[in-house]
Design a protein around this motif. Structure first.
Motif, mmCIF file in Angstrom:
data_model
loop_
_atom_site.group_PDB
_atom_site.id
_atom_site.type_symbol
_atom_site.label_atom_id
_atom_site.label_comp_id
_atom_site.label_asym_id
_atom_site.label_seq_id
_atom_site.Cartn_x
_atom_site.Cartn_y
_atom_site.Cartn_z
ATOM 1 N N ILE A 74 5.066 0.465 5.025
ATOM 2 C CA ILE A 74 3.649 0.419 5.403
ATOM 3 C C ILE A 74 2.831 0.078 4.173
ATOM 4 O O ILE A 74 2.892 0.775 3.155
ATOM 5 C CB ILE A 74 3.182 1.751 6.010
ATOM 6 N N ASN A 75 2.089 -1.003 4.270
ATOM 7 C CA ASN A 75 1.191 -1.426 3.213
ATOM 8 C C ASN A 75 -0.208 -0.938 3.576
ATOM 9 O O ASN A 75 -0.833 -1.450 4.508
ATOM 10 C CB ASN A 75 1.204 -2.956 3.087
ATOM 11 N N VAL A 76 -0.682 0.060 2.862
ATOM 12 C CA VAL A 76 -1.963 0.684 3.194
ATOM 13 C C VAL A 76 -3.091 -0.290 2.879
ATOM 14 O O VAL A 76 -3.149 -0.883 1.801
ATOM 15 C CB VAL A 76 -2.141 1.995 2.419
ATOM 16 N N GLN A 77 -3.991 -0.441 3.833
ATOM 17 C CA GLN A 77 -5.107 -1.376 3.716
ATOM 18 C C GLN A 77 -6.446 -0.642 3.598
ATOM 19 O O GLN A 77 -6.604 0.463 4.126
ATOM 20 C CB GLN A 77 -5.164 -2.289 4.955
ATOM 21 N N MET A 78 -7.388 -1.262 2.939
ATOM 22 C CA MET A 78 -8.757 -0.726 2.891
ATOM 23 C C MET A 78 -9.277 -0.560 4.322
ATOM 24 O O MET A 78 -9.046 -1.419 5.178
ATOM 25 C CB MET A 78 -9.665 -1.679 2.127
ATOM 26 N N SER A 79 -9.966 0.541 4.567
ATOM 27 C CA SER A 79 -10.450 0.815 5.918
ATOM 28 C C SER A 79 -11.953 1.032 5.928
ATOM 29 O O SER A 79 -12.512 1.617 5.002
ATOM 30 C CB SER A 79 -9.758 2.057 6.494
ATOM 31 N N GLY A 80 -12.572 0.593 6.999
ATOM 32 C CA GLY A 80 -14.007 0.761 7.174
ATOM 33 C C GLY A 80 -14.322 2.047 7.890
ATOM 34 O O GLY A 80 -14.835 2.042 9.012
ATOM 35 N N GLY A 81 -14.018 3.174 7.261
ATOM 36 C CA GLY A 81 -14.267 4.482 7.852
ATOM 37 C C GLY A 81 -13.074 4.983 8.641
ATOM 38 O O GLY A 81 -12.096 4.275 8.878
ATOM 39 N N GLY A 82 -13.156 6.222 9.042
ATOM 40 C CA GLY A 82 -12.072 6.829 9.812
ATOM 41 C C GLY A 82 -12.435 8.229 10.251
ATOM 42 O O GLY A 82 -12.248 8.606 11.394
#
Length: 746
Positions: free
Chosen positions: A411-419
């Protein structure tokens, strides 16, 4: 049915996590360290599977764990640029900057040349305190502060050793300054030119860390590393994935949670230009859906709109919000498990009593970036790109769904727009669903990467929610406001039931996440009865979890007692704190002093409101100014006093308090609620679900109590006390206590 993970082989802190779980981080031998180190600098590109490399550990290996090895976290390019790998998900809380600051401080790096990037599901990137991959509980800085300091110090020591060997001097004669090693007679060498030699040296097991008085990066207000990219629109998020040959999938989901497909006519969908496949797939919670795979999101949604699906809802509960509230009220009058069990005899003779009922609705996470996950399958492996708060858990669940071993999933963790908690589900529903779609697509002859995307409506109508809660209180107190007995009942679904956390977070039938924030720090004689009904609505932690409702209950009821006994609410709280809670006193006093509370005359029609609450180890106090205009409450000004011990980046703390407070303000506004009718969520987008707009946002002033103690978390603690502070101001103006969120002004 969705594949389920058997959670019986977890690392020690979270046993029962996964059937084929990875081992906990072990010591990494120098030989293994060298094999894994990447060419062109002190670096490790992807840090593939440490566990496999560890099997080659030689006798006399280093005692360091994978989480302590600089090779997994630091890349120094030949031009001196330093890239720090963060072991958490960055989704707005600023950890990609704060963790880089911590490491760069001890590395003595040139901050202007420091960058950061996300990690993977490798065991090097587990939370060092919990032993699992986790971004949550406002624990990033708290749990990785010492870890990242030591990583920086170890890297610096290796660079010093490399320079000492080059110049044939003792390392103790050398110093560092902003990315440069400085030697006798003014000799210098940049980190970039020393990196190759440094990576061939042993990693020191022990290092001496800086005295905080010598910090030059930690503690300074610092612009975030992602600020320019985000403010200019150049930042890529998980939803922006665009791999060669990639297709996009959207899923038609049942209107009622857990329902299945009865019949489907997909002829019109298949006829849409760009649609490649229409696939029946299992979904979370035993539900079924129809995935439409197409060249792009537009084509996929057009195909989905063309589907004719009949759903079988006969076997699932169809929740109705009004009926559910009536059920909760009935439960509140029944015996149940108890969290606290103080003697309630004084209630019968108390000079004064107070009774109250509070109602809190379901809430959506409503992050700006809807859920998404991209999967590329091969015969013996899977590559996944997603914004994950728990890549290890998600990888294990994905592996189980795909029939692979966990080490075959990256799993390549990606920047996220909130959560706000939504990107950490105990069922790993986002990852598993995307894997099932990709698996079905591959079986249908589609071999490229598949990006599964949720629409805003998918997210709001078919996701997970902050649970609905009912509180009921009966309090007896004397003329001085001394609480003699506090009988309290809490009703609401358990978030942790059935999850990996249940074994140590549910005790005697009480979910600790539901009751956190009750009673403390006031030490009141309380009997707390708790009911956790089972309801067919998926629930999940929501920013600040139980404190979203417990802080409101505690802080508004304390104001009620203060008013009933004609006491100033600040003085009353200070008396309750006594000498036992200096951080609470300091945070509240700072907010009071900076706001002018009690000294500054407010404009006509305005009132002060006060609340203070501790969550996740940090204390936030608010003094607010509010009014009521045309029958609606208006928040004008918020002054915050924050005690989070050492402030790594004061600018990030300010932003987190502001963002959390605005989210807390949203809870107060009419329309901030998720309701259900006949099992169907009635809100679908921001036209029906209220969040605070720019015009709702008050003036903010955030002040931090100075401290050199190890830092505590700040992602969540700014949220809980905002709503009760606002409610207390409104109650002063109207004479009517606020008993529900959102506010009911009629």
């Amino acid at each position: 049915m969705m594949h389920k993970v058997d959670f019986r082989d977890l690392p020690h802190a979270l046993q029962h996590l996964m059937t084929r779980g990875r081992p906990a981080p072990k010591a990494l031998a120098r030989r293994s360290f060298l094999k894994l180190a990447g060419a062109g600098g002190l670096a490790l590109g992807v840090f593939p599977h440490v566990a496999g490399a560890e099997t080659t550990a030689a006798k006399g290996a280093s005692a360091l764990k994978a989480t302590q090895q600089p090779s997994a976290f630091v890349r120094i390019a030949r031009d001196g640029e330093v890239t720090v790998t963060i072991n958490r998900l960055e989704f707005g809380q600023g950890v990609n900057t704060a963790l880089a600051m911590i490491l760069a401080e001890e590395l003595d790096a040139d901050w202007g040349r420091v960058r950061s990037r996300h990690g993977t599901n490798n065991m090097a990137y587990v939370d060092p305190a919990f032993g699992m991959h986790l971004t949550g509980g406002s624990n990033t800085i708290k749990n990785s502060f010492t870890q990242y300091r030591e990583l920086g110090a170890r890297t610096r020591a290796m660079l010093l050793a490399a320079a000492a060997a080059r110049w044939k001097v003792e390392a103790s004669t050398l110093t560092t300054r902003a990315g440069t090693v400085v030697g006798p007679r003014g000799r210098t060498a940049g980190y970039g030119e020393l990196a190759d030699a440094a990576m061939a040296l042993p990693v020191p097991e022990t290092v001496v860390l800086k005295d905080p008085k010598d910090f030059r990066i930690i503690g300074r207000p610092t612009l975030r590393l992602d600020a320019t990219a985000k403010s200019s629109g150049r930042q890529a998020f998980g939803i922006d994935m665009a791999l060669p040959g990639q297709l996009t999938a959207v899923v038609a989901r049942p209107p009622v949670f857990g329902a299945k497909v009865a019949t489907v006519d997909d002829r019109a969908a298949r006829a849409v230009r760009g649609v490649k496949a229409v696939l029946r797939v299992p979904l979370d919670g035993g539900a079924e859906g129809i995935a439409v795979v197409a060249d792009g999101y537009w084509q996929a949604t057009q195909g989905r709109d063309a589907l004719k699906v009949e759903w079988n809802t006969s076997a699932v509960e169809k929740v109705d919000s009004e009926r559910l509230l009536a059920r909760y009220r009935e439960l509140a009058g029944q015996p149940g498990p108890r969290k606290f069990d103080a003697d309630m005899t004084p209630l019968d003779t108390a000079p004064q009593t107070l009774e109250a009922e509070f109602v809190f609705p379901y809430l959506a996470h409503a992050a700006m970036e809807p859920l998404n996950c991209t999967v590329r399958l091969a015969d013996d492996r899977a590559m996944i790109w997603m914004g994950s708060q728990s890549p290890g858990l998600d990888a294990a669940a994905a592996a189980n769904a795909l029939g692979l071993q966990p080490e075959q999933v990256a799993i390549n963790v990606q920047m996220s727009g909130g959560g706000f908690g939504r990107r950490f589900s105990s069922t790993s529903d986002t990852a598993v669903e995307a894997c099932m779609v990709a698996k079905a697509a591959r079986a249908a002859g589609l071999d490229g990467p598949i990006r599964t995307v949720w629409s805003r409506e998918d997210d709001m109508k078919g996701g997970y929610y902050r649970p609905m809660h009912l509180h009921r209180a009966r309090i007896g107190f004397d003329a001085q406001g001394k609480v003699l007995a506090w009988d309290h009942v809490l009703v609401g679904q358990s978030i942790l039931a059935g999850t990996v956390f249940a074994a140590f977070q549910i005790k005697d039938g009480v979910d600790a996440s539901a009751t956190e924030g009750m009673r403390d720090p006031y030490g009141l004689p309380m009997r707390l009865t708790v009911h956790h009904p089972k309801v067919n609505v998926p629930v999940l932690w929501w920013r600040s979890v139980g404190s979203t409702h417990t802080a409101f209950v505690m802080e508004t009821l304390l104001d009620d007692i203060a008013r009933a006994t004609k006491q100033d609410p600040v003085a009353y709280r200070m008396r309750l704190f006594g000498d036992e809670h200096p951080r609470h006193r300091a945070a509240l006093q700072l907010a009071v002093d900076k706001s002018g509370y009690g000294k500054v005359a407010l404009a006509n029609g305005r009132a002060w409101g006060v609340a203070v609450h501790e969550s996740f180890g940090s204390v936030v106090a608010y003094v607010v100014e509010a009014s009521v205009k045309d029958g609606q409450p208006v928040l004008h000004k918020v002054t915050a006093g924050v005690h989070c011990n050492l402030a790594v980046n004061p600018r990030t703390i300010e932003a987190q308090v502001q963002g959390a407070a605005v989210m807390g303000l949203s809870m107060c506004l009419e329309g901030s609620t998720i309701t259900l009718k006949d099992g169907i969520v009635e809100q679908a987008n921001f036209d029906g679900y209220k969040v605070a707009r720019v015009t709702d946002v008050p003036d903010f002033a955030v002040h931090i109590v100075p401290s050199a103690e190890p830092p505590t978390g700040m992602g969540e603690p700014g949220l809980p006390p905002l709503a009760p502070a606002f409610a207390n101001a409104v109650a002063k103006l109207t004479g009517k206590p606020m008993r529900q969120l959102p506010f009911a002004m009629a």
